[in-house]
Design a protein around this motif. Structure first.
Motif, PDB file in Angstrom:
ATOM      1  N   LYS A  20     -22.696  26.290  33.422  1.00 14.99           N
ATOM      2  CA  LYS A  20     -22.691  25.112  32.561  1.00 14.99           C
ATOM      3  C   LYS A  20     -22.937  23.837  33.364  1.00 14.99           C
ATOM      4  CE  LYS A  20     -22.228  25.342  28.859  1.00 14.99           C
ATOM      5  NZ  LYS A  20     -23.322  25.545  27.874  1.00 14.99           N
ATOM      6  N   ALA A  21     -23.947  23.883  34.245  1.00 18.80           N
ATOM      7  CA  ALA A  21     -24.243  22.707  35.075  1.00 18.80           C
ATOM      8  C   ALA A  21     -25.698  22.262  34.968  1.00 18.80           C
ATOM      9  CB  ALA A  21     -23.879  22.985  36.533  1.00 18.80           C
ATOM     10  N   GLY A  22     -26.380  22.626  33.897  1.00 14.53           N
ATOM     11  CA  GLY A  22     -27.708  22.078  33.644  1.00 14.53           C
ATOM     12  C   GLY A  22     -28.869  22.838  34.231  1.00 14.53           C
ATOM     13  N   THR A  23     -28.652  24.047  34.767  1.00 13.92           N
ATOM     14  CA  THR A  23     -29.768  24.772  35.381  1.00 13.92           C
ATOM     15  C   THR A  23     -30.808  25.210  34.349  1.00 13.92           C
ATOM     16  OG1 THR A  23     -28.400  26.767  35.295  1.00 13.92           O
ATOM     17  CG2 THR A  23     -28.508  25.606  37.402  1.00 13.92           C
ATOM     18  N   THR A  24     -30.369  25.512  33.127  1.00 12.09           N
ATOM     19  CA  THR A  24     -31.327  25.905  32.086  1.00 12.09           C
ATOM     20  C   THR A  24     -32.231  24.728  31.726  1.00 12.09           C
ATOM     21  OG1 THR A  24     -29.827  27.577  31.183  1.00 12.09           O
ATOM     22  CG2 THR A  24     -31.584  26.790  29.736  1.00 12.09           C
ATOM     23  N   TRP A  25     -31.652  23.542  31.618  1.00 13.36           N
ATOM     24  CA  TRP A  25     -32.461  22.345  31.338  1.00 13.36           C
ATOM     25  C   TRP A  25     -33.460  22.113  32.462  1.00 13.36           C
ATOM     26  CZ3 TRP A  25     -33.405  17.617  33.625  1.00 13.36           C
ATOM     27  CH2 TRP A  25     -34.017  16.646  32.823  1.00 13.36           C
ATOM     28  N   LEU A  26     -33.021  22.254  33.710  1.00 16.32           N
ATOM     29  CA  LEU A  26     -33.923  22.049  34.843  1.00 16.32           C
ATOM     30  C   LEU A  26     -35.023  23.096  34.865  1.00 16.32           C
ATOM     31  CD1 LEU A  26     -34.557  20.405  37.369  1.00 16.32           C
ATOM     32  CD2 LEU A  26     -33.060  21.942  38.659  1.00 16.32           C
ATOM     33  N   PHE A  27     -34.691  24.328  34.501  1.00 17.85           N
ATOM     34  CA  PHE A  27     -35.695  25.390  34.427  1.00 17.85           C
ATOM     35  C   PHE A  27     -36.808  25.011  33.462  1.00 17.85           C
ATOM     36  CE2 PHE A  27     -36.997  29.018  31.726  1.00 17.85           C
ATOM     37  CZ  PHE A  27     -37.781  29.714  32.631  1.00 17.85           C
ATOM     38  N   HIS A  28     -36.449  24.554  32.280  1.00 21.22           N
ATOM     39  CA  HIS A  28     -37.462  24.200  31.278  1.00 21.22           C
ATOM     40  C   HIS A  28     -38.286  22.994  31.733  1.00 21.22           C
ATOM     41  CE1 HIS A  28     -36.542  27.060  28.105  1.00 21.22           C
ATOM     42  NE2 HIS A  28     -35.258  26.881  28.369  1.00 21.22           N
ATOM     43  N   LEU A  29     -37.684  22.091  32.489  1.00 17.17           N
ATOM     44  CA  LEU A  29     -38.433  20.961  33.019  1.00 17.17           C
ATOM     45  C   LEU A  29     -39.429  21.425  34.081  1.00 17.17           C
ATOM     46  CD1 LEU A  29     -38.946  17.893  33.415  1.00 17.17           C
ATOM     47  CD2 LEU A  29     -37.150  17.961  35.166  1.00 17.17           C
ATOM     48  N   ARG A  31     -40.677  24.259  34.627  1.00 17.07           N
ATOM     49  CA  ARG A  31     -41.690  25.193  34.116  1.00 17.07           C
ATOM     50  C   ARG A  31     -42.925  24.462  33.595  1.00 17.07           C
ATOM     51  NH1 ARG A  31     -40.057  29.742  29.729  1.00 17.07           N
ATOM     52  NH2 ARG A  31     -39.965  27.879  28.421  1.00 17.07           N
ATOM     53  N   GLN A  32     -42.796  23.154  33.351  1.00 16.81           N
ATOM     54  CA  GLN A  32     -43.951  22.374  32.900  1.00 16.81           C
ATOM     55  C   GLN A  32     -44.963  22.145  34.029  1.00 16.81           C
ATOM     56  OE1 GLN A  32     -42.622  18.661  31.209  1.00 16.81           O
ATOM     57  NE2 GLN A  32     -40.931  19.634  30.120  1.00 16.81           N
ATOM     58  N   SER A  33     -44.510  22.284  35.270  1.00 17.29           N
ATOM     59  CA  SER A  33     -45.375  21.969  36.407  1.00 17.29           C
ATOM     60  C   SER A  33     -46.375  23.089  36.667  1.00 17.29           C
ATOM     61  CB  SER A  33     -44.538  21.743  37.670  1.00 17.29           C
ATOM     62  OG  SER A  33     -45.380  21.595  38.794  1.00 17.29           O
ATOM     63  N   GLU A  34     -47.628  22.713  36.836  1.00 21.80           N
ATOM     64  CA  GLU A  34     -48.660  23.694  37.169  1.00 21.80           C
ATOM     65  C   GLU A  34     -48.591  24.097  38.638  1.00 21.80           C
ATOM     66  OE1 GLU A  34     -52.235  20.429  38.061  1.00 21.80           O
ATOM     67  OE2 GLU A  34     -52.271  21.638  36.228  1.00 21.80           O
ATOM     68  N   HIS A  35     -47.701  23.466  39.390  1.00 22.57           N
ATOM     69  CA  HIS A  35     -47.574  23.767  40.807  1.00 22.57           C
ATOM     70  C   HIS A  35     -46.468  24.783  41.102  1.00 22.57           C
ATOM     71  CE1 HIS A  35     -50.255  20.448  42.028  1.00 22.57           C
ATOM     72  NE2 HIS A  35     -49.739  19.814  40.979  1.00 22.57           N
ATOM     73  N   ILE A  36     -45.715  25.195  40.062  1.00 17.44           N
ATOM     74  CA  ILE A  36     -44.605  26.116  40.254  1.00 17.44           C
ATOM     75  C   ILE A  36     -44.840  27.391  39.457  1.00 17.44           C
ATOM     76  CG2 ILE A  36     -42.107  26.471  40.102  1.00 17.44           C
ATOM     77  CD1 ILE A  36     -41.723  23.488  40.149  1.00 17.44           C
ATOM     78  N   SER A 229     -34.584   8.817  38.296  1.00 19.33           N
ATOM     79  CA  SER A 229     -34.498   8.781  39.754  1.00 19.33           C
ATOM     80  C   SER A 229     -34.144  10.158  40.315  1.00 19.33           C
ATOM     81  CB  SER A 229     -33.458   7.756  40.202  1.00 19.33           C
ATOM     82  OG  SER A 229     -32.182   8.037  39.649  1.00 19.33           O
ATOM     83  N   THR A 230     -33.303  10.906  39.605  1.00 20.58           N
ATOM     84  CA  THR A 230     -32.929  12.247  40.063  1.00 20.58           C
ATOM     85  C   THR A 230     -34.115  13.199  39.962  1.00 20.58           C
ATOM     86  OG1 THR A 230     -30.639  11.913  39.367  1.00 20.58           O
ATOM     87  CG2 THR A 230     -31.352  14.182  39.722  1.00 20.58           C
ATOM     88  N   ILE A 231     -34.851  13.121  38.863  1.00 19.76           N
ATOM     89  CA  ILE A 231     -36.025  13.985  38.705  1.00 19.76           C
ATOM     90  C   ILE A 231     -37.066  13.663  39.771  1.00 19.76           C
ATOM     91  CG2 ILE A 231     -37.854  14.712  37.135  1.00 19.76           C
ATOM     92  CD1 ILE A 231     -34.894  15.493  36.407  1.00 19.76           C
ATOM     93  N   PHE A 232     -37.224  12.385  40.083  1.00 15.59           N
ATOM     94  CA  PHE A 232     -38.142  11.985  41.158  1.00 15.59           C
ATOM     95  C   PHE A 232     -37.710  12.611  42.482  1.00 15.59           C
ATOM     96  CE2 PHE A 232     -39.201   9.153  44.690  1.00 15.59           C
ATOM     97  CZ  PHE A 232     -40.584   9.046  44.554  1.00 15.59           C
ATOM     98  N   LEU A 243     -42.463  14.908  37.559  1.00 13.92           N
ATOM     99  CA  LEU A 243     -42.549  15.371  36.174  1.00 13.92           C
ATOM    100  C   LEU A 243     -41.924  14.346  35.236  1.00 13.92           C
ATOM    101  CD1 LEU A 243     -41.486  19.068  36.818  1.00 13.92           C
ATOM    102  CD2 LEU A 243     -43.748  18.312  36.070  1.00 13.92           C
ATOM    103  N   SER A 244     -42.377  14.368  34.003  1.00 16.28           N
ATOM    104  CA  SER A 244     -41.815  13.502  32.974  1.00 16.28           C
ATOM    105  C   SER A 244     -40.838  14.325  32.142  1.00 16.28           C
ATOM    106  CB  SER A 244     -42.926  12.944  32.083  1.00 16.28           C
ATOM    107  OG  SER A 244     -42.388  12.169  31.038  1.00 16.28           O
ATOM    108  N   ALA A 245     -39.582  13.899  32.111  1.00 18.14           N
ATOM    109  CA  ALA A 245     -38.536  14.674  31.446  1.00 18.14           C
ATOM    110  C   ALA A 245     -38.196  14.105  30.082  1.00 18.14           C
ATOM    111  CB  ALA A 245     -37.283  14.718  32.312  1.00 18.14           C
ATOM    112  N   GLN A 246     -37.822  14.987  29.162  1.00 11.87           N
ATOM    113  CA  GLN A 246     -37.310  14.590  27.859  1.00 11.87           C
ATOM    114  C   GLN A 246     -35.784  14.689  27.942  1.00 11.87           C
ATOM    115  OE1 GLN A 246     -39.508  17.405  25.311  1.00 11.87           O
ATOM    116  NE2 GLN A 246     -40.657  15.661  24.529  1.00 11.87           N
ATOM    117  N   PHE A 247     -35.160  13.590  28.305  1.00  6.74           N
ATOM    118  CA  PHE A 247     -33.723  13.619  28.581  1.00  6.74           C
ATOM    119  C   PHE A 247     -32.878  13.858  27.338  1.00  6.74           C
ATOM    120  CE2 PHE A 247     -35.524  10.935  32.013  1.00  6.74           C
ATOM    121  CZ  PHE A 247     -35.169  11.745  33.074  1.00  6.74           C
ATOM    122  N   GLU A 248     -33.461  13.600  26.167  1.00  8.87           N
ATOM    123  CA  GLU A 248     -32.678  13.816  24.951  1.00  8.87           C
ATOM    124  C   GLU A 248     -32.607  15.292  24.579  1.00  8.87           C
ATOM    125  OE1 GLU A 248     -36.960  13.334  23.781  1.00  8.87           O
ATOM    126  OE2 GLU A 248     -35.541  12.365  25.147  1.00  8.87           O
TER     127      GLU A 248
END
Length: 307
Positions: A20-29, A31-36, A229-232, A243-248
Motif C-alpha cells: 500500500k505504498a503506491g507501486t501500482t500507480w507508479l507501474f501504470h505511469l 508503463r507509458q514510457s516507450e523506453h521501458i 518534482s518526484t516524477i522528474f 513522463l506526464s502523470a495524471q495525479f488524480e
C-alpha cells in the motif's frame, strides 16, 4: 555469476516497497514510457519465491492451473478457450522457476518476452523488500540493476494494509469498521506488529545498501510520490525522458475507516524505531507528516519518563 543473455547496454530496474505504498500507480505511469519494457505480469514474484520467502505464491499458481484443468470440457469447440488461455499464461509464469542453475535463465527469458530493445527492463514486485542482502546482490548483477524503494508513513501504511485485507474478505459494509479494528487489535495483542517484514524499512535499507552502491538506489516517500518534482527525479534516476502523470488517478484506493486513538497509539509505539531510523537517515527529506508524528512520539516518550 554472469547473465550474458541479458541485453548489453540495457538497464535493469527493480521497484520494491511497502504494501500500500503506491507501486501500482507508479507501474501504470512507467508503463507509458516507450523506453521501458515490462513483462505481461506486473508482479513476477521470482526472487522471493525461489529463495523461500513466498512459496505460497508458487503453490497458488500450481493450484490455479489444476483448477482450470478441472473445468475443461471434453466436447470439441471454443468453449475451452478462455480456460486454456489462462492455463498457458500461468504455465509460462511457473516456468520461470523451472531451472536452478544460478543464472536465472527462465526468469530473464519470461521478462524479455516481446522485448523490443528498450533502454530499460523493469520488474515491479513490491514484496522483494523482504529479501536479504545475498539476494539483492544476485538481483544487482542482472543488467547492473537499479532499485527504487517506496516507503509510506508506517502507521498510515499499516492501517491501509489492514483495510485492504478486510476489504478482500467482502464483509457487510456495516461491519467494515468493526472488522478493521478487530484485525488491528489482534495484531497488537499477538505482538505481530514487530514481525511484519514489509513494515521494517530499516532492515530493507540496511540489506540493500550493504551490496548495492547508493547511486543505484532511489528512495521515494509515498507522501511525495504524486508531485511533478518526484516524477522528474524518478525519470532522471531511471534515465528516461520525463513522463506526464495524471495525479488524480489513483490505483487500489482503500475504503475509508477511522483509526481508533488507542490503536494508533499502539501502532506508534511498535513502529517508533522506523520513524527514528528514517529521521536519522533522511532528516529534512522526510515528509512533514513523518516529522510531525516523529516529534509527537518523542514528546510522548519524554512525558512518560518525567511523570
Amino acid at each position: 555469476m554472469h547473465n550474458c543473455h541479458f541485453p548489453k547496454d540495457t538497464q535493469m530496474l527493480f521497484c520494491i516497497g511497502a504494501q500500500k505504498a503506491g507501486t501500482t500507480w507508479l507501474f501504470h505511469l512507467l508503463r507509458q514510457s516507450e523506453h521501458i519494457h515490462f513483462s505481461k505480469s506486473k508482479e513476477l514474484h521470482y526472487f522471493d519465491v525461489i529463495h523461500g520467502k513466498a512459496k505460497q505464491l508458487h503453490d497458488a499458481r500450481v493450484h490455479a492451473i489444476q483448477m482450470l484443468a478441472s473445468k475443461l470440457s471434453t466436447n470439441i469447440g471454443s468453449h475451452n478457450d478462455t480456460h486454456l488461455d489462462s492455463m498457458i499464461e500461468t504455465a509460462k509464469l511457473l516456468k520461470i522457476y523451472s531451472n536452478d542453475d544460478g543464472h536465472h535463465h527462465g526468469y530473464i527469458s519470461y521478462l524479455l518476452q516481446r522485448y523490443a530493445r528498450q533502454d530499460v527492463v523493469a520488474d515491479i514486485t513490491p514484496a522483494y523488500a523482504i529479501l536479504d542482502r545475498e539476494i539483492f546482490a544476485e538481483m544487482g548483477r542482472i543488467g547492473c540493476a537499479k532499485f527504487i524503494f517506496i516507503m509510506r508513513d508506517p502507521v498510515d501504511r499499516m492501517w491501509s494494509q489492514i483495510r485492504m485485507a478486510v476489504r478482500s474478505q467482502n464483509p457487510e459494509p456495516k461491519m467494515f469498521q468493526h472488522n478493521c479494528e478487530a484485525r488491528a487489535r489482534h495484531l497488537i495483542t499477538t505482538n505481530r506488529l514487530f514481525k511484519i517484514e514489509r513494515a521494517n524499512y530499516q532492515r530493507t535499507i540496511n540489506e540493500l545498501e550493504s551490496v548495492i552502491p547508493k547511486d543505484r538506489i532511489k528512495y521515494i516517500f509515498y507522501e511525495n510520490l504524486f508531485l511533478e518534482s518526484t516524477i522528474f527525479d524518478i525519470c532522471q534516476f531511471i534515465g528516461i525522458p520525463t513522463l506526464s502523470a495524471q495525479f488524480e488517478m489513483r490505483q487500489n484506493e482503500g475504503i475509508p475507516a477511522l483509526l481508533p486513538e488507542d490503536v494508533e497509539l499502539e501502532f506508534r509505539r511498535a513502529l517508533h524505531p522506523q520513524y527514528t531510523f528514517a529521521y536519522e537517515k533522511f532528516g529534512a527529506a522526510m515528509p512533514p507528516s513523518w516529522n510531525k508524528e516523529f516529534k509527537q512520539q518523542l514528546s510522548y516518550k519524554h512525558s512518560t519518563l518525567t511523570t
